[in-house]
Design a protein around this motif. Structure first.
Motif, PDB file in Angstrom:
ATOM      1  N   VAL A 140       0.709  -1.003  -0.134  1.00 49.85           N
ATOM      2  CA  VAL A 140      -0.394   0.257  -0.250  1.00 49.85           C
ATOM      3  C   VAL A 140       0.691   1.103   0.173  1.00 49.85           C
ATOM      4  O   VAL A 140       2.299   1.532   0.650  1.00 49.85           O
ATOM      5  CB  VAL A 140      -1.209   0.155   1.021  1.00 49.85           C
ATOM      6  CG1 VAL A 140      -1.701   1.091   1.258  1.00 49.85           C
ATOM      7  CG2 VAL A 140      -1.681  -1.283   1.014  1.00 49.85           C
ATOM      8  N   GLY A 141       0.806   2.120  -0.346  1.00 50.22           N
ATOM      9  CA  GLY A 141       0.922   3.446  -1.085  1.00 50.22           C
ATOM     10  C   GLY A 141       2.161   3.301  -2.179  1.00 50.22           C
ATOM     11  O   GLY A 141       2.207   2.494  -2.556  1.00 50.22           O
ATOM     12  N   HIS A 142       3.118   4.729  -1.955  1.00 53.53           N
ATOM     13  CA  HIS A 142       3.850   5.062  -3.583  1.00 53.53           C
ATOM     14  C   HIS A 142       5.182   5.833  -2.841  1.00 53.53           C
ATOM     15  O   HIS A 142       5.318   5.666  -1.411  1.00 53.53           O
ATOM     16  CB  HIS A 142       3.548   5.512  -4.345  1.00 53.53           C
ATOM     17  CG  HIS A 142       1.944   5.516  -4.691  1.00 53.53           C
ATOM     18  ND1 HIS A 142       1.658   4.422  -5.828  1.00 53.53           N
ATOM     19  CD2 HIS A 142       0.622   6.531  -4.239  1.00 53.53           C
ATOM     20  CE1 HIS A 142       0.448   4.516  -5.914  1.00 53.53           C
ATOM     21  NE2 HIS A 142      -0.204   5.217  -5.753  1.00 53.53           N
ATOM     22  N   GLY A 143       6.406   5.677  -3.836  1.00 49.63           N
ATOM     23  CA  GLY A 143       7.101   6.454  -3.218  1.00 49.63           C
ATOM     24  C   GLY A 143       8.686   5.433  -2.660  1.00 49.63           C
ATOM     25  O   GLY A 143       7.686   4.134  -2.929  1.00 49.63           O
ATOM     26  N   LEU A 144       9.190   6.283  -2.001  1.00 51.17           N
ATOM     27  CA  LEU A 144      10.629   4.981  -0.811  1.00 51.17           C
ATOM     28  C   LEU A 144      10.214   5.211   0.282  1.00 51.17           C
ATOM     29  O   LEU A 144      10.632   3.357   0.521  1.00 51.17           O
ATOM     30  CB  LEU A 144      11.095   6.388  -0.725  1.00 51.17           C
ATOM     31  CG  LEU A 144      12.861   7.097  -1.792  1.00 51.17           C
ATOM     32  CD1 LEU A 144      12.740   8.071  -1.201  1.00 51.17           C
ATOM     33  CD2 LEU A 144      12.835   6.637  -2.375  1.00 51.17           C
ATOM     34  N   LYS A 145       8.856   5.385   0.615  1.00 50.23           N
ATOM     35  CA  LYS A 145       8.553   4.408   2.187  1.00 50.23           C
ATOM     36  C   LYS A 145       8.550   3.304   1.426  1.00 50.23           C
ATOM     37  O   LYS A 145       8.114   2.129   2.052  1.00 50.23           O
ATOM     38  CB  LYS A 145       7.535   5.425   2.874  1.00 50.23           C
ATOM     39  CG  LYS A 145       6.441   4.600   4.129  1.00 50.23           C
ATOM     40  CD  LYS A 145       6.367   5.217   4.990  1.00 50.23           C
ATOM     41  CE  LYS A 145       5.511   4.811   6.257  1.00 50.23           C
ATOM     42  NZ  LYS A 145       4.145   5.495   6.730  1.00 50.23           N
ATOM     43  N   ALA A 146       7.089   2.950   0.675  1.00 51.53           N
ATOM     44  CA  ALA A 146       6.180   1.479   0.314  1.00 51.53           C
ATOM     45  C   ALA A 146       8.004   1.356  -0.724  1.00 51.53           C
ATOM     46  O   ALA A 146       7.210  -0.353  -0.328  1.00 51.53           O
ATOM     47  CB  ALA A 146       5.332   2.392  -1.104  1.00 51.53           C
TER      48      ALA A 146
END
Length: 410
Positions: A235-241
């Motif tokens: 779930v989610g986008h970008g560096l954290k995901a």
């Protein structure tokens, strides 16, 4: 009472204020009478023409940013399917009867989408509020014209400041993209050869994100003429995901090498995911391919079903072993597993939901699109088939969700 018949074309042309319709290619499809009058253009000069061919940027103004900002706004509408209200901007127009003479205009534009039955943007409503006279009135006239010049100078200064900020952002984004590309290469390397079997992988991040996402794919060699293949979606986008994705991908890759089937591998991953922040609600599907027995064994944790294109041209979705996503149950429960035969020359397709799902649309519609595309293009080699599926199923302006795709010729 009989409902009146409304001539919406007549209504559009009679609308007060400047309103134009543009195609997704930013070509004029129509414009109302106020737009033609205030823009100083005839219908023939607009229809079927690219907006910035009709209204180019003033080449004599080094601080001009109206074209870039207007184009960016319209691209956001196409990418998100949502209305975009622009800040006040200056956009000079060349006098069609006096080439080289540019007339100062101040606009307050709004760009809004018109969605088709499939939820995609088919037209952009471009409404422009002409505020040139208001700006001039606030600046004064006659002996007070110096106030207008001061206001104009302030607008120019703000435009130059905005241009400098945008340039700094562009350079920062370029550096971030280099980091993102390196991270992507580390987390999602090209698959190693799988014997004489042909495979293709694709990865497309959502529009407006860094070139990393929470979707992943993985191919693992197993003893004998076998491999394990998986796709997953954090779930989610970008560096954290992407960070969560890297941990889960590595965990599942290791589990597949020691588990006796995909269900056991997903069970191990589920236990591990309980200790990974951000891993909850991750979906993943795992398939073991055995070329000696010609059997696919699969298990899914809330993920869209893989598609199997048979040599007879029929498409079957592997949906007989679907369970909730990772972390959805408070207690550990064994996951289901199913098997199906395959013929040599069949094609297995695994993907994440960005390939098929669209807002305000049932998932079966997206699955139907995928099946139709597979039937049309299924004879192509995996690399060409991967490109064809992305071309058929992803919006030309880019998708709002991440997408991973794996194709294996069985």
């Amino acid at each position: 009472m009989k409902e009146p018949r409304i001539d919406y074309t007549a209504v559009f042309h009679a609308l007060p204020g400047m309103v134009a319709l543009l195609t997704p290619d930013l070509m004029y499809a129509d414009a109302n009478e106020d737009f033609l009058r205030l823009a100083g253009r005839t219908r023939a000069q607009l229809l079927g023409r690219y907006i910035f061919d009709v209204f180019p940027e003033n080449p004599n103004d080094p601080a001009a940013a109206g074209m870039r900002e207007t184009q960016a706004s319209m691209r956001r509408v196409l990418a998100t399917g949502e209305r975009d209200t622009m800040a006040l901007l200056r956009y000079d127009i060349e006098d069609p009867e006096r080439p080289g003479h540019w007339v100062q205009h101040f606009w307050s534009p709004v760009n809004a989408p018109v969605l088709g039955p499939d939820g995609q943007v088919v037209l952009i409503v471009h409404r422009v509020e002409e505020v040139t006279e208001l700006i001039r009135a606030r600046g004064g006239t006659g002996s007070d014209s110096s106030r207008a010049r001061v206001l104009e100078a302030e607008l120019y200064t703000r435009a130059r400041e905005l241009q400098e900020i945008n340039e700094r952002l562009r350079l920062a984004q370029a550096r971030d993209r280099e980091v993102a590309l390196a991270l992507q290469a580390a987390m999602l390397p090209a698959p190693t050869p799988i014997g004489h079997h042909r495979a293709a992988v694709r990865y497309r991040p959502a529009v407006g994100t860094l070139n990393v996402c929470g979707d992943w794919y993985d191919l693992v060699d197993l003893p004998g003429d076998r491999i394990a293949v998986a796709v997953g979606d954090v779930v989610g986008h970008g560096l954290k995901a992407a960070g969560v994705m890297g941990q889960l991908r590595s965990g599942l890759s290791a589990a597949a090498r020691v588990a006796d089937g995909p269900a056991r591998a997903l069970e191990a991953l589920g236990l591990y995911a309980r200790h990974v922040a951000g891993a909850e609600s991750t979906t993943v599907v795992k398939v073991f391919i055995d070329w000696e027995t010609h059997i696919l064994t699969y298990s899914s944790a809330g993920h869209p079903p893989p598609a199997l294109l048979g040599t007879d041209g029929d498409v079957t979705f592997l949906d007989r072993a679907t369970d909730p996503p990772l972390g959805a149950r408070p207690e550990h429960v064994p996951r289901p597993q199913a098997r199906t035969d395959f013929a040599e020359g069949a094609t297995l397709v695994l993907y994440t939901d960005g390939l098929i799902e669209r807002r305000n649309e049932d998932i079966d519609v997206g699955l139907g699109r995928l099946a139709d595309s597979l039937v049309r293009n299924g004879r192509a080699a995996p690399e060409e088939l991967a490109d064809a599926l992305l071309a058929d199923l992803l919006p030309p302006t880019g998708n709002t969700d991440d997408t991973a795709l794996v194709i294996i010729r069985l």
